[in-house]
Design an enzyme around this catalytic site. Structure first.
Site, PDB file in Angstrom:
ATOM      1  N   HIS A  50       0.838  -1.210   0.000  1.00 50.36           N
ATOM      2  CA  HIS A  50       0.000   0.000   0.000  1.00 50.36           C
ATOM      3  C   HIS A  50       0.873   1.261   0.000  1.00 50.36           C
ATOM      4  O   HIS A  50       0.594   2.223  -0.722  1.00 50.36           O
ATOM      5  CB  HIS A  50      -0.897   0.025   1.239  1.00 50.36           C
ATOM      6  CG  HIS A  50      -1.887  -1.103   1.335  1.00 50.36           C
ATOM      7  ND1 HIS A  50      -1.800  -2.100   2.283  1.00 50.36           N
ATOM      8  CD2 HIS A  50      -2.988  -1.403   0.611  1.00 50.36           C
ATOM      9  CE1 HIS A  50      -2.800  -2.948   2.154  1.00 50.36           C
ATOM     10  NE2 HIS A  50      -3.542  -2.561   1.131  1.00 50.36           N
ATOM     11  N   ASP A 163      -3.479  -7.276  -7.625  1.00 47.31           N
ATOM     12  CA  ASP A 163      -4.860  -7.683  -7.925  1.00 47.31           C
ATOM     13  C   ASP A 163      -5.081  -7.401  -9.410  1.00 47.31           C
ATOM     14  O   ASP A 163      -5.735  -6.427  -9.787  1.00 47.31           O
ATOM     15  CB  ASP A 163      -5.828  -6.923  -7.018  1.00 47.31           C
ATOM     16  CG  ASP A 163      -5.587  -7.279  -5.564  1.00 47.31           C
ATOM     17  OD1 ASP A 163      -6.081  -8.319  -5.127  1.00 47.31           O
ATOM     18  OD2 ASP A 163      -4.852  -6.540  -4.884  1.00 47.31           O
TER      19      ASP A 163
HETATM   20  P1  AMP Z   1      -6.523  -4.013  -0.531  1.00 41.25           P
HETATM   21  O1  AMP Z   1      -6.339  -3.185   0.711  1.00 41.25           O
HETATM   22  O2  AMP Z   1      -6.037  -5.407  -0.419  1.00 41.25           O
HETATM   23  O3  AMP Z   1      -7.902  -3.881  -1.117  1.00 41.25           O
HETATM   24  O4  AMP Z   1      -5.560  -3.353  -1.589  1.00 41.25           O
HETATM   25  C1  AMP Z   1      -5.608  -1.979  -1.874  1.00 41.25           C
HETATM   26  C2  AMP Z   1      -4.719  -1.697  -3.055  1.00 41.25           C
HETATM   27  O5  AMP Z   1      -3.387  -2.109  -2.745  1.00 41.25           O
HETATM   28  C3  AMP Z   1      -5.140  -2.488  -4.310  1.00 41.25           C
HETATM   29  O6  AMP Z   1      -4.997  -1.656  -5.451  1.00 41.25           O
HETATM   30  C4  AMP Z   1      -4.153  -3.639  -4.323  1.00 41.25           C
HETATM   31  O7  AMP Z   1      -3.910  -4.143  -5.610  1.00 41.25           O
HETATM   32  C5  AMP Z   1      -2.911  -2.953  -3.768  1.00 41.25           C
HETATM   33  N1  AMP Z   1      -1.967  -3.938  -3.226  1.00 41.25           N
HETATM   34  C6  AMP Z   1      -2.233  -4.947  -2.358  1.00 41.25           C
HETATM   35  N2  AMP Z   1      -1.128  -5.692  -2.141  1.00 41.25           N
HETATM   36  C7  AMP Z   1      -0.134  -5.142  -2.908  1.00 41.25           C
HETATM   37  C8  AMP Z   1       1.238  -5.461  -3.135  1.00 41.25           C
HETATM   38  N3  AMP Z   1       1.821  -6.496  -2.545  1.00 41.25           N
HETATM   39  N4  AMP Z   1       1.938  -4.677  -3.977  1.00 41.25           N
HETATM   40  C9  AMP Z   1       1.349  -3.618  -4.596  1.00 41.25           C
HETATM   41  N5  AMP Z   1       0.063  -3.260  -4.427  1.00 41.25           N
HETATM   42  C10 AMP Z   1      -0.674  -4.016  -3.595  1.00 41.25           C
END
Ligand code: AMP
Length: 298
Positions: A50, A163
């Site tokens: 994030h 994702d």
């Molecule tokens: P989430 O909180 O899991 O819904 O993710 C929020 C954003 O962070 C989304 O755009 C995800 O694709 C991105 N994200 C989650 N994990 C990673 C990672 N390891 N590397 C880069 N972006 C990420």
């Protein structure tokens, strides 16, 4: 340092707000200063993945809005909505430290008030892969992201390649609905051993954490075989799946090589491809992917 709480404005200008009116007011102020507005939607439990999105966003915008909302409509009835981690105080500290200007932390009633009944359906891209395994997931994602875009009105929004299908679905929605938002996709951030960072990694037992390496390894296996001129994509996909299954306690869900834009499984190699994997470890589902670019023949 005093701990930032929702609604507080600190000396450095960092703000956390839970009401739509406050977010609109603060964004209006930033825009009046000719600042370009960037938005990074998250479900919180912030990690280095994030934080990298906030940094990428800072390169494209100068007022960064992070949203933290565990969106109920993107979880299936048997999924982990209730147990999803919600460490809000830690998240606010992490967002502030990462240079975020405004964090929007709405509650469910703010986003889905009594009587809410409008949803966004992105067509074919939503119904394959993750969409097939998690019916209604992308309907929930597209709906909440459109709402967040309407509230924040960003010039640019950053999503993670982690994702992969999600960013493809959101690009399609943005195009189809003429949304005036530039979509930027940021690289996946990994643990030193290769595991893609995810808020869900916290669910893994030490044994599962070890086994989880088979996801990134099976992607590396595909990349290595293609780089060596092995173009039998069916055999490579089978080998990826077998490698997933070789992890103790790992149940593979899919292992495929697809077109990066349509996500259609490929039968023949092309210059740009994406390898995608999904697997279950106990009660935890993990996904990962890797872009594969073939060298131009010299
Ligand atoms: P989430 O909180 O899991 O819904 O993710 C929020 C954003 O962070 C989304 O755009 C995800 O694709 C991105 N994200 C989650 N994990 C990673 C990672 N390891 N590397 C880069 N972006 C990420």
């Amino acid at each position: 340092m005093t701990q930032p709480q929702a609604g507080d404005e600190t000396a450095e200008g960092f703000v956390a707000a839970s009401s739509i009116d406050d977010v609109r007011r603060l964004v209006r102020q930033a825009r009046a200063q000719s600042r370009r507005i960037g938005c990074v939607p998250t479900m919180g439990a912030l990690h280095a993945g994030h934080v990298s999105l906030f940094e990428v966003c800072r390169r494209h915008a100068d007022f960064i809005v992070a949203t933290i909302f565990v969106n109920p409509t993107q979880f299936g009835p048997q999924e982990d909505f209730q147990r999803y981690p919600r460490p809000l105080a830690d998240d606010l500290r992490a967002a502030q430290a990462a240079g975020v200007d405004l964090v929007f932390t709405p509650d469910a009633e703010t986003i889905y008030p009594e009587g809410f009944d409008t949803f966004v359906e992105v067509g074919g891209l939503s119904s394959v892969l993750e969409g097939e395994i998690r019916p209604g997931h992308f309907r929930g994602v597209a709906t909440v992201v459109l709402k967040l875009f309407q509230i924040v009105q960003p010039d640019v929004a950053v999503f993670g390649a982690k994702d992969y299908q999600q960013q493809a679905v959101l690009r399609q929605m943005t195009r189809d609905l003429n949304l005036p938002v530039e979509i930027v996709t940021a690289l996946t951030i990994r643990e030193p051993d290769g595991l893609a960072m995810s808020s869900r990694n916290a669910y893994l037992s030490p044994k599962e954490r070890k086994s989880a390496l088979v996801l990134s390894e099976s992607l590396a296996l595909a990349a290595a075989r293609l780089a060596n001129g092995d173009f039998d994509l069916g055999a490579i996909a089978t080998a990826m799946r077998e490698h997933l299954a070789s992890g103790a306690g790992v149940q593979p869900e899919y292992a495929l090589i697809v077109d990066p834009d349509t996500l259609e499984p490929l039968s023949a190699p092309q210059p740009r491809m994406t390898a995608l994997v999904a697997a279950r470890l106990g009660t935890t589902r993990l996904i990962d992917n890797r872009e594969i670019v073939l060298d131009e023949p010299s």
